[in-house]
Design a protein around this motif. Sequence first.
Motif, PDB file in Angstrom:
ATOM      1  N   ASN A 271       0.832  -1.198   0.000  1.00 50.71           N
ATOM      2  CA  ASN A 271       0.000   0.000   0.000  1.00 50.71           C
ATOM      3  C   ASN A 271       0.870   1.253   0.000  1.00 50.71           C
ATOM      4  O   ASN A 271       1.868   1.337   0.716  1.00 50.71           O
ATOM      5  CB  ASN A 271      -0.906  -0.008   1.234  1.00 50.71           C
ATOM      6  CG  ASN A 271      -1.981   1.051   1.143  1.00 50.71           C
ATOM      7  OD1 ASN A 271      -2.609   1.219   0.101  1.00 50.71           O
ATOM      8  ND2 ASN A 271      -2.202   1.767   2.234  1.00 50.71           N
TER       9      ASN A 271
ATOM     10  N   SER B 151      -3.685  -2.577  -7.229  1.00 52.64           N
ATOM     11  CA  SER B 151      -4.313  -2.136  -5.982  1.00 52.64           C
ATOM     12  C   SER B 151      -5.820  -2.040  -6.142  1.00 52.64           C
ATOM     13  O   SER B 151      -6.359  -2.078  -7.244  1.00 52.64           O
ATOM     14  CB  SER B 151      -3.738  -0.780  -5.557  1.00 52.64           C
ATOM     15  OG  SER B 151      -3.974   0.199  -6.560  1.00 52.64           O
TER      16      SER B 151
ATOM     17  N   GLN C 299      -6.916   0.412  -0.808  1.00 55.88           N
ATOM     18  CA  GLN C 299      -5.528   0.118  -1.184  1.00 55.88           C
ATOM     19  C   GLN C 299      -5.155   0.941  -2.410  1.00 55.88           C
ATOM     20  O   GLN C 299      -5.905   1.003  -3.369  1.00 55.88           O
ATOM     21  CB  GLN C 299      -5.375  -1.360  -1.513  1.00 55.88           C
ATOM     22  CG  GLN C 299      -5.783  -2.292  -0.387  1.00 55.88           C
ATOM     23  CD  GLN C 299      -5.913  -3.731  -0.878  1.00 55.88           C
ATOM     24  OE1 GLN C 299      -5.581  -4.045  -2.010  1.00 55.88           O
ATOM     25  NE2 GLN C 299      -6.418  -4.600  -0.009  1.00 55.88           N
TER      26      GLN C 299
END
Length: 762
Positions: free
Chosen positions: A441, A459, A465
């Motif tokens: 992240n 992500s 995220q």
Amino acid sequence: MKLHEGGVYLVNGTELIPEGPEAAAQISAKTGAAVSKEEAAKNTIAYGILKDHNTSGNMDKLKIKFDKLTSHDITFVGIIQTARASGLEKFPIPYVLTNCHNSLCAVGGTINEDDHMFGLTCAKKYGGVYVPPHQAVIHQFAREMLAGGGKMILGSDSHTRYGALGTMAMGEGGPELVKQLLSQTYDINMPGVVGVYMTGEPQHGVGPQDIALAIIGAVFANGYVKNKVMEFVGPGVSNLSADYRIGVDVMTTETTCLSSIWRTDEKIKEFYDIHGRSEDYKELNPGNVAYYDGMIEINLSEIKPMIAMPFHPSNVYTIEELNANLMDILDDCEKRALVSLDGAVDFTLKDKVRNGKLYVDQGIIAGCAGGGYENICDAADILRGTSIGPDEFTLSVYPASTPVYMELVRNGAVADLLETGAIVKTAFCGPCFGAGDTPSNNGLSIRHSTRNFPNREGSKLQNGQIASVALMDARSIAATAANKGYLTSAADMDTEYTKPAYHFDKTIYENRVFDSKGVADPSVEIKFGPNIKDWPQMSALPQNMVLKVVSEIHDPVTTTDELIPSGETSSYRSNPLGLAEFTLSRKDPAYVGKAKEVQKAQKAIEEGNCPLEALPELKPVMDTVRKTFPDAGEGNLGVGSTIFAVKPGDGSAREQAASCQKVLGGWANIANEYATKRYRSNLINWGMLPFLIEEGDLPFANGDYLFIPEIRKAVEEKASDITAYVVKGDHLEEFHLKMGELTDDEREIILKGCLINYNRVN
């Protein structure tokens, strides 16, 4: 780099004469003959190839038949299922099915390998070629085994670009391949041709991605080459190796051009010789006087190592400029993130700055753009004897095919890379579309791959995220890796490039690739995994239409990744209903529920029931409509959803960006313009109306109902202006829509509801 404002003549391949009152006299003085603009336009390489493949007899209205087709495992199941529903018995031309996208079990279970077995059995049954997982990415196999001088290839991947090898290739949505499988044609107006005139030669440390990013940065936003063919000419072309040209060429997709073609020479002949296909080489050059609709002049000697910052390949800077203005550029990235990410997560790259330098978390060299032989050899030269370090930074390298991988093993490059701490993996497209190598992240990945849209690194905004990608050339990625993650230009490295010769060994293909040699075997039973589903039934276009606006997107450009996410959703590509659950999930999570609610009314109509009972909120809408249109209703009404987006469709050729909307009851898109021809074609082939509305204040908002009377008649009669109404309480407010030019076949597809209905064999 210079972009000419008007047309330009190329004389004898070496001199540019801008269009104007003096042009004819200048050309005549240099050639001893007068040449009209119309005749000179026929002297481009592109014109000659299109003419050879056009079946219409009219060079203004092309009907193209391609020489070969290619698809990967995100798209070939849906394509073949559509063609089967239309009576497919045999692949009429060579069709290669590669398996380079669904190579990881992103969702577990047997889904991915079920798709692969579907592909293998279809290759046997219908007479195709099947390339197993990890053997080659789609475009590298095409370069090695399919391309040919003067040929045309159609692929269901947007980066279908083999122009450097003298092959005009186009990436389109699956339905366009279905048409070719059914011996139909690819119908377009004669595209404009823009010259790319190259001089000079690249500086030390500058690679093909640097040249490509410089071009993208110059032409994307202004639409200079949109839906046109880019034709690479000039003396500078000869200063680039075949691998180098390929690396520039594959990125032309990010300019939104239609296709590309390059002049060919001894270096391209050598490429075909090395691959054992000397007979496929053809020398291609423009005529003595060729006219181009535009011209991009590039002095290769002036291009420096580049970087495309998040979240688009056109967001380009020189690495030198980035390092000199680091905080200002990172501040600009944050502002762009507010638009691209809709404020869904906090985003910053400023925490990556250490001691005044930008630190990145990951490097990737992969796929059709980065995984080429010369890119990896040069990267190995830079990294030889260094270490990427034991900290957060990681480096992964994916050779584009097993033959490339084998040669890198034999010449020691793989050993050099592994010794540094890098990982060398098999051919896979995952890092290009968000299905592998996702950083942690807030991570920043630098990649020699094709795109850096949001979520292309894997992500998930909906889960809070976020990571991001910057695009760079393999050489500067290697330089950064040698400095353990501190952003470094390859121009700053005193590296002597060894340039080892390439030797192609096709033994692995002979041992593993299934090639029917064009012979179909009807006795083969297709293997259907439990996730492989048929397309649902789709209705014909109704006479009158009620549309509910269920999403409104005001970003300057909406990518196909935002319309239907790439990455982990790829495992559901063979299940139309399953995949549709992800539609707009990263851009507008409420979309699916809203669309399904509206769809209840259309399903009721199709089942012979009352739509007002299925969707009670429709009753006051119809009460208002019937005040002005009392006959609108039973037997002549369709109900569906639509979205508005300013400029949708940049990026992938995946038809699912449109088909998922249709599966959920979508009847139309409304846009100021469409980012690419291929997305608009996908809408049409799925029976969706590609509406256009003038830029400015919208007459409707998200949640409004629209009524479009006599829409079927408007399509049948080729109406250029379509009257529509916004339902505002107890009254209707008129506004106007357009659809742009449609071929007769496209109109018929829309009228029948989709390409499947148009071709269906009952």
